[in-house]
Design a protein around this motif. Structure first.
Motif, mmCIF file in Angstrom:
data_model
loop_
_atom_site.group_PDB
_atom_site.id
_atom_site.type_symbol
_atom_site.label_atom_id
_atom_site.label_comp_id
_atom_site.label_asym_id
_atom_site.label_seq_id
_atom_site.Cartn_x
_atom_site.Cartn_y
_atom_site.Cartn_z
ATOM 1 N N CYS A 192 100.434 15.880 45.657
ATOM 2 C CA CYS A 192 101.316 15.015 46.437
ATOM 3 C C CYS A 192 102.032 14.042 45.515
ATOM 4 O O CYS A 192 101.444 13.499 44.571
ATOM 5 N N GLY A 193 103.284 13.804 45.813
ATOM 6 C CA GLY A 193 104.029 12.816 45.053
ATOM 7 C C GLY A 193 104.623 13.350 43.764
ATOM 8 O O GLY A 193 104.975 12.587 42.890
ATOM 9 N N HIS B 37 107.673 13.119 47.635
ATOM 10 C CA HIS B 37 106.445 12.693 48.300
ATOM 11 C C HIS B 37 105.886 13.785 49.225
ATOM 12 O O HIS B 37 105.142 13.491 50.161
ATOM 13 N N GLU C 197 110.916 12.344 55.134
ATOM 14 C CA GLU C 197 111.180 12.611 53.727
ATOM 15 C C GLU C 197 110.876 14.050 53.328
ATOM 16 O O GLU C 197 111.233 14.468 52.225
#
Length: 209
Positions: free
Chosen positions: A14-15, A105, A55
């Motif tokens: 993640c990210g 994200h 997002e």
């Protein structure tokens, strides 16, 4: 660490700061799918998806090798229907996701779930689903699934959060919304269970709550 959280972000950290499109090695998906296909789990499967947020919106996707490109099926809930194919692994295929935004994200979620859902079950059917989910989880022991060495608590019947559902267990009706949990002990004592609406997903109950 809560065991349930380990289903998410197993293949893509993640990210990850990476501009669209995002490209992921097919081999990581193949290894998970192989664990299902090499075992005898006719009632359960592994589903991959991109959890949908403002997002994290997937616009489309494809599977590519050095010489070929294939379409990737993605549904409205952003589940990725990834094929199990030895040739794709041998040819070092890549999963490409076209994202709205940079996908910085976003992550890939993996979930064990029942292949099909229906509105009514008898005890033996629910027990078989629960047992196969446990067997598959045990076959996946080792990093990052080492926390699944113990059996699950039971199974989840998942519905839309704002959807009121009538659940009937052994002739007793009650109303519910969201996720209805049935423990392994309750399954063993159950005669039948039915729902006014077909569950969207049936998955392992792995949390501590």
């Amino acid at each position: 660490m809560r065991k349930g959280l380990l289903f998410s972000c197993l293949l893509l950290t993640c990210g990850v700061a990476q501009a669209a499109p995002i490209s992921l090695e097919y081999q990581g998906f193949y290894q998970r799918l192989k664990q299902v296909n090499k075992g005898h789990y006719p009632l359960v499967e592994i589903a991959f998806s991109v959890p949908k947020t403002k997002e994290c919106v997937v616009l489309g996707g494809s599977i590519t090798t050095e010489k070929e490109q294939f379409p990737l099926t993605i549904n409205e809930s952003q589940r990725l229907f990834i094929p199990f194919d030895d040739a794709l692994k041998s040819n070092r295929a890549v999963i490409n996701l076209d994202m709205q935004g940079d996908g910085a994200h976003c992550g890939i979620a993996m979930q064990i779930r029942a292949k099909q859902t229906k509105q009514q079950y008898v005890r033996e059917e629910v027990q078989s689903i629960n047992e196969q989910m446990n067997q598959l989880l045990k076959s996946m022991q080792g990093f990052p699934m080492r926390y699944f060495s113990e059996s699950t608590n039971g199974i989840n019947f998942e519905f839309d959060k704002d959807q009121q559902v009538t659940i009937t267990t052994d002739g007793i009706e009650h109303r519910f919304s969201g996720v209805y949990r049935l423990s392994t002990q309750a399954i063993s004592e159950l005669e039948s269970i039915s729902f006014s609406v077909t569950p969207k997903v049936i998955s392992p109950w792995t949390g501590t709550e």
